[in-house]
Scaffold this motif. Sequence first.
Motif, mmCIF file in Angstrom:
data_model
loop_
_atom_site.group_PDB
_atom_site.id
_atom_site.type_symbol
_atom_site.label_atom_id
_atom_site.label_comp_id
_atom_site.label_asym_id
_atom_site.label_seq_id
_atom_site.Cartn_x
_atom_site.Cartn_y
_atom_site.Cartn_z
ATOM 1 N N ILE A 87 0.827 -1.197 0.000
ATOM 2 C CA ILE A 87 0.000 0.000 0.000
ATOM 3 C C ILE A 87 0.867 1.255 0.000
ATOM 4 C CG2 ILE A 87 -1.817 1.244 1.257
ATOM 5 C CD1 ILE A 87 -2.583 -1.393 2.546
ATOM 6 N N ARG A 88 0.481 2.239 -0.806
ATOM 7 C CA ARG A 88 1.171 3.529 -0.802
ATOM 8 C C ARG A 88 0.887 4.242 0.518
ATOM 9 N NH1 ARG A 88 -1.296 4.061 -5.719
ATOM 10 N NH2 ARG A 88 -2.582 5.760 -4.931
ATOM 11 N N HIS A 89 1.912 4.942 1.044
ATOM 12 C CA HIS A 89 1.744 5.605 2.331
ATOM 13 C C HIS A 89 1.745 7.124 2.241
ATOM 14 C CE1 HIS A 89 1.834 2.313 5.326
ATOM 15 N NE2 HIS A 89 2.401 1.671 4.342
ATOM 16 N N GLN A 90 1.929 7.691 1.053
ATOM 17 C CA GLN A 90 1.924 9.137 0.917
ATOM 18 C C GLN A 90 0.829 9.584 -0.028
ATOM 19 O OE1 GLN A 90 3.684 11.384 2.610
ATOM 20 N NE2 GLN A 90 4.622 9.745 3.789
ATOM 21 N N PRO A 91 -0.067 10.475 0.421
ATOM 22 C CA PRO A 91 -1.131 10.940 -0.460
ATOM 23 C C PRO A 91 -0.575 11.819 -1.574
ATOM 24 C CG PRO A 91 -1.126 12.201 1.577
ATOM 25 C CD PRO A 91 -0.109 11.112 1.745
ATOM 26 N N SER A 92 -0.839 11.470 -2.812
ATOM 27 C CA SER A 92 -0.383 12.263 -3.947
ATOM 28 C C SER A 92 -1.444 13.274 -4.347
ATOM 29 C CB SER A 92 -0.060 11.348 -5.132
ATOM 30 O OG SER A 92 -1.201 10.585 -5.490
ATOM 31 N N ASP A 93 -2.654 13.082 -3.867
ATOM 32 C CA ASP A 93 -3.758 13.977 -4.188
ATOM 33 C C ASP A 93 -4.482 14.264 -2.881
ATOM 34 O OD1 ASP A 93 -5.567 15.384 -5.882
ATOM 35 O OD2 ASP A 93 -6.911 13.665 -5.872
ATOM 36 N N LEU A 94 -5.754 14.075 -2.846
ATOM 37 C CA LEU A 94 -6.494 14.162 -1.589
ATOM 38 C C LEU A 94 -6.520 12.796 -0.912
ATOM 39 C CD1 LEU A 94 -9.667 16.302 -2.364
ATOM 40 C CD2 LEU A 94 -7.780 16.922 -0.853
ATOM 41 N N ALA A 95 -6.437 12.794 0.409
ATOM 42 C CA ALA A 95 -6.599 11.566 1.183
ATOM 43 C C ALA A 95 -7.550 11.858 2.329
ATOM 44 C CB ALA A 95 -5.256 11.079 1.717
ATOM 45 N N LEU A 96 -8.216 10.825 2.809
ATOM 46 C CA LEU A 96 -9.048 10.933 4.003
ATOM 47 C C LEU A 96 -8.304 10.354 5.196
ATOM 48 C CD1 LEU A 96 -12.592 9.809 2.760
ATOM 49 C CD2 LEU A 96 -11.930 12.113 3.481
ATOM 50 N N ALA A 97 -8.542 10.919 6.372
ATOM 51 C CA ALA A 97 -8.031 10.352 7.621
ATOM 52 C C ALA A 97 -9.219 10.195 8.558
ATOM 53 C CB ALA A 97 -6.974 11.256 8.237
ATOM 54 N N LEU A 98 -9.460 8.990 9.011
ATOM 55 C CA LEU A 98 -10.608 8.694 9.859
ATOM 56 C C LEU A 98 -10.151 8.533 11.304
ATOM 57 C CD1 LEU A 98 -12.519 6.190 7.556
ATOM 58 C CD2 LEU A 98 -12.568 8.696 7.570
ATOM 59 N N ASP A 99 -10.682 9.389 12.161
ATOM 60 C CA ASP A 99 -10.246 9.469 13.550
ATOM 61 C C ASP A 99 -11.300 8.846 14.464
ATOM 62 O OD1 ASP A 99 -8.960 10.148 15.901
ATOM 63 O OD2 ASP A 99 -9.496 12.275 15.799
ATOM 64 N N GLY A 100 -11.210 7.531 14.655
ATOM 65 C CA GLY A 100 -12.092 6.857 15.608
ATOM 66 C C GLY A 100 -13.486 6.566 15.094
ATOM 67 N N ILE A 101 -13.640 6.321 13.791
ATOM 68 C CA ILE A 101 -14.942 5.927 13.251
ATOM 69 C C ILE A 101 -15.272 4.527 13.773
ATOM 70 C CG2 ILE A 101 -16.286 5.458 11.166
ATOM 71 C CD1 ILE A 101 -15.540 8.398 11.545
ATOM 72 N N GLN A 102 -16.443 4.376 14.395
ATOM 73 C CA GLN A 102 -16.770 3.125 15.073
ATOM 74 C C GLN A 102 -17.771 2.248 14.339
ATOM 75 O OE1 GLN A 102 -15.313 2.118 18.223
ATOM 76 N NE2 GLN A 102 -13.939 3.648 17.369
#
Length: 238
Positions: A87-102
């Motif tokens: 898996i790529r680890h650097q966003p080249s465009d837009l990326a989402l980060a989900l903080d505690g979605i349950q």
Amino acid sequence: MLSKNQLKLVRSLELKKNRKKEGLFVAEGPKVVGDLLRAGYRARMIFSTTERPDAIQVTDDELRKLSFLQHPQEILAVFEIPQPSDIRHQPSDLALALDGIQDPGNLGTIIRIADWFGIETIYCSEDTADAYNSKVVQATMGSLAHINIVYCDLVELLQQYDGPIYGTLLDGNDIYQQELSQKGIIVMGNEGNGISQRVRPLVNHKLLIPNFNKNSETAESLNVAIATAITCSEFRRR
């Protein structure tokens, strides 16, 4: 023909600890299984009620025993969970980060939203629901095959990232009035508590989806998946 060991393995994958131990997850239905196969996911086992060369043929009754769904859908497959090296680890465009979605349904819907809006990477905090939970997999409707899911320490990730970091917060600025970049990370927070106290200071572009209802009685907040769709749509609209 379905063996007892095969049944035992598949049913064990309902639990996260077993998915993690075995490195496997379950997907069901022609669309979801087909999309994952076309995306190059490695299938360990495929069970089908119809004859196909790559599958173990099972009866309807056997599929019901295997399935996590109320109404099984002809085919069920056991796939290998992609490893971090895949898996790529650097966003080249837009990326989402989900903080505690349950909620698994919310997570699956967000993955599907990201796919629709061409966002290829989703970073998940360690306390976010497991993307390979069968409920999440089904809710993605095959979009899991197109998205890179990376579980990580969000604080560490955001501290090292030198681009714009967006987040929806009650003290944010009207999203419809802001300049939005086509490169950056968009943080979406927990269903009840929003973005965590650890992550909030790292958001350098605070956004607000305004409430247009001027009545005193109105919804307190938006579902996080709906908020994600509105936010992604606004970024892509520019």
